[in-house]
Design an enzyme around this catalytic site. Structure first.
Site, PDB file in Angstrom:
ATOM      1  N   LYS A 144       0.860  -1.183   0.000  1.00 45.41           N
ATOM      2  CA  LYS A 144       0.000   0.000   0.000  1.00 45.41           C
ATOM      3  C   LYS A 144       0.890   1.225   0.000  1.00 45.41           C
ATOM      4  O   LYS A 144       1.835   1.310   0.794  1.00 45.41           O
ATOM      5  CB  LYS A 144      -0.930   0.053   1.215  1.00 45.41           C
ATOM      6  CG  LYS A 144      -1.927   1.219   1.111  1.00 45.41           C
ATOM      7  CD  LYS A 144      -2.799   1.364   2.338  1.00 45.41           C
ATOM      8  CE  LYS A 144      -2.100   2.157   3.432  1.00 45.41           C
ATOM      9  NZ  LYS A 144      -3.016   2.571   4.519  1.00 45.41           N
ATOM     10  N   ARG A 172     -10.062  -0.984   7.968  1.00 45.68           N
ATOM     11  CA  ARG A 172      -9.121  -1.928   8.576  1.00 45.68           C
ATOM     12  C   ARG A 172      -8.593  -1.401   9.893  1.00 45.68           C
ATOM     13  O   ARG A 172      -8.312  -2.157  10.814  1.00 45.68           O
ATOM     14  CB  ARG A 172      -8.004  -2.306   7.611  1.00 45.68           C
ATOM     15  CG  ARG A 172      -7.014  -1.223   7.179  1.00 45.68           C
ATOM     16  CD  ARG A 172      -5.906  -0.965   8.190  1.00 45.68           C
ATOM     17  NE  ARG A 172      -4.725  -0.411   7.584  1.00 45.68           N
ATOM     18  CZ  ARG A 172      -3.889   0.406   8.219  1.00 45.68           C
ATOM     19  NH1 ARG A 172      -4.144   0.831   9.458  1.00 45.68           N
ATOM     20  NH2 ARG A 172      -2.803   0.827   7.621  1.00 45.68           N
ATOM     21  N   GLN A 205     -11.408   9.356  10.692  1.00 48.24           N
ATOM     22  CA  GLN A 205     -11.284   7.977  11.131  1.00 48.24           C
ATOM     23  C   GLN A 205     -12.347   7.599  12.164  1.00 48.24           C
ATOM     24  O   GLN A 205     -12.700   6.420  12.299  1.00 48.24           O
ATOM     25  CB  GLN A 205      -9.892   7.742  11.726  1.00 48.24           C
ATOM     26  CG  GLN A 205      -9.633   6.371  12.301  1.00 48.24           C
ATOM     27  CD  GLN A 205      -9.826   5.223  11.336  1.00 48.24           C
ATOM     28  OE1 GLN A 205     -10.402   4.192  11.682  1.00 48.24           O
ATOM     29  NE2 GLN A 205      -9.348   5.383  10.115  1.00 48.24           N
ATOM     30  N   MET A 245      -4.511   4.491  18.396  1.00 45.98           N
ATOM     31  CA  MET A 245      -4.484   4.220  16.960  1.00 45.98           C
ATOM     32  C   MET A 245      -3.826   5.328  16.142  1.00 45.98           C
ATOM     33  O   MET A 245      -3.693   5.195  14.926  1.00 45.98           O
ATOM     34  CB  MET A 245      -5.920   4.013  16.448  1.00 45.98           C
ATOM     35  CG  MET A 245      -6.723   2.992  17.237  1.00 45.98           C
ATOM     36  SD  MET A 245      -5.980   1.344  17.306  1.00 45.98           S
ATOM     37  CE  MET A 245      -6.115   0.842  15.597  1.00 45.98           C
ATOM     38  N   GLY A 246      -3.408   6.408  16.784  1.00 44.87           N
ATOM     39  CA  GLY A 246      -2.924   7.554  16.025  1.00 44.87           C
ATOM     40  C   GLY A 246      -1.456   7.542  15.672  1.00 44.87           C
ATOM     41  O   GLY A 246      -1.059   8.091  14.646  1.00 44.87           O
ATOM     42  N   ASP A 267       1.732   6.510  14.098  1.00 44.07           N
ATOM     43  CA  ASP A 267       2.235   5.641  13.032  1.00 44.07           C
ATOM     44  C   ASP A 267       3.491   6.221  12.383  1.00 44.07           C
ATOM     45  O   ASP A 267       3.902   5.815  11.309  1.00 44.07           O
ATOM     46  CB  ASP A 267       1.159   5.422  11.966  1.00 44.07           C
ATOM     47  CG  ASP A 267       0.687   6.730  11.335  1.00 44.07           C
ATOM     48  OD1 ASP A 267       1.194   7.806  11.722  1.00 44.07           O
ATOM     49  OD2 ASP A 267      -0.196   6.678  10.453  1.00 44.07           O
TER      50      ASP A 267
END
Length: 322
Positions: free
Chosen positions: A67, A110, A138, A220-221, A223
């Protein structure tokens, strides 16, 4: 090669399908049948954009691909989503390109699926109040996926934009849930059984003192190197779960506590190992659990591969000679 548009990807992959597909790839990772390759993530040097490439393979399914995409903060003013990405799938037997799949919706679903799996595995069974830190693009995916794994009754939300937090009300109430737009993240933390953080923050938002015993947090933030949503003292005091340990301590939420020597590799349990029964999840009702969802390539590839398979069955998409 089959090409699938954004609208087609959205139509082909539903919430429940995405949750179970991501669960399958997490279990494959835990068994050593699937592997993520090193991530490339760089500033473009134009329009404050960040671009990255994530790749990997699952030999049990099998699938192979990458991706590519990132974050363009000025896109909203142009009527586009800030996050833009595409997934390219290859035939793992020959290396030939097999499908190009628009991945904006799939990235959202996902990510929501990963945190929902963490909530399903780690949150207390009676947890019913959700707190969301960050009510941007999100957040609807996080809400919709979490609602599939817990019987939610109320949602508390906060964002640096009060207008965004207020707009989120419509999304929550469409699911028949009560909504409270909070003035600060502390109020969210003190009210919630399950907390999801999904922001681009580079400094701690949630503090250890605010978190009630028994809370589950999906961070989840983070990355990218430098991002951070949780106080390192909070991380050091909790039981910790990861999508992938290497990403967690390099670009994920746990990078800061790891760099400070507050946690070591032995503190990190892969969520896939909990899902396949080879590791335990929550030990006690008053335990605080944290899942660091860095977003691995295999999550992207498994939902794209699902879209591709369903498209072949239904005749969706455009086939080109490549």
């Amino acid at each position: 090669m089959l090409i699938l548009s954004e609208a087609q990807a959205r139509q082909l992959v539903g919430i429940d399908d995405a949750i179970e597909a991501v669960a399958a790839t997490f279990r494959a990772m835990a068994k050593g049948a699937a592997r993520n390759y090193p991530v490339v993530r760089e500033g473009v040097g134009l329009n404050d954009a960040v671009f990255g490439v994530k790749a990997g393979a699952d030999v049990s399914t099998p699938f192979l691909g990458l991706k590519a995409g990132g974050y363009w903060p000025g896109n909203m003013a142009k009527g586009l989503g800030n996050h833009q990405s595409s997934t390219l799938l290859f035939d793992p037997a020959t290396g030939r390109a097999a499908a190009l799949v628009s991945a904006n919706y799939l990235t959202g679903i996902r990510t929501g699926a990963a945190s929902a799996l963490a909530t399903r595995a780690l949150a207390r069974p009676e947890a019913s109040v959700l707190g969301i830190i960050g009510t941007g693009g999100q957040s609807p995916h996080q809400l919709a996926c979490t609602a599939r794994v817990r019987n939610l009754t109320r949602v508390h939300g906060w964002d640096t934009s009060a207008e965004s937090a207020a707009r989120f009300r419509e999304t929550v109430e469409a699911l028949g849930l009560d909504y409270v737009a909070e003035a600060d993240p502390e109020a969210v933390a003190r009210a919630a059984d399950v907390i999801i953080t999904v922001t681009p923050s580079q400094k701690p938002i949630l503090q250890k003192a605010w978190i009630r015993p028994g809370t589950h947090i999906s961070a989840m933030g983070a990355d990218t190197k430098g991002k951070q949503e949780l106080d390192t003292a909070l991380v050091a005091a909790a039981r910790l779960f990861v999508d992938e340990a290497a990403q967690s301590v390099s670009i994920g939420e746990f990078q800061h506590a790891f760099a400070a020597g507050l946690i070591g590799p032995e503190a990190l349990t892969p969520l896939g190992a909990v899902l396949d029964g080879s590791a335990t999840g929550r030990h006690a009702a008053d335990e605080v659990t944290i899942f660091d969802g860095t977003g691995v390539a295999l999550q992207d590839l498994v939902v794209a591969e699902l879209a591709w398979r369903k498209a072949l069955e239904s005749g969706a998409g455009v086939t080109v000679d490549y």
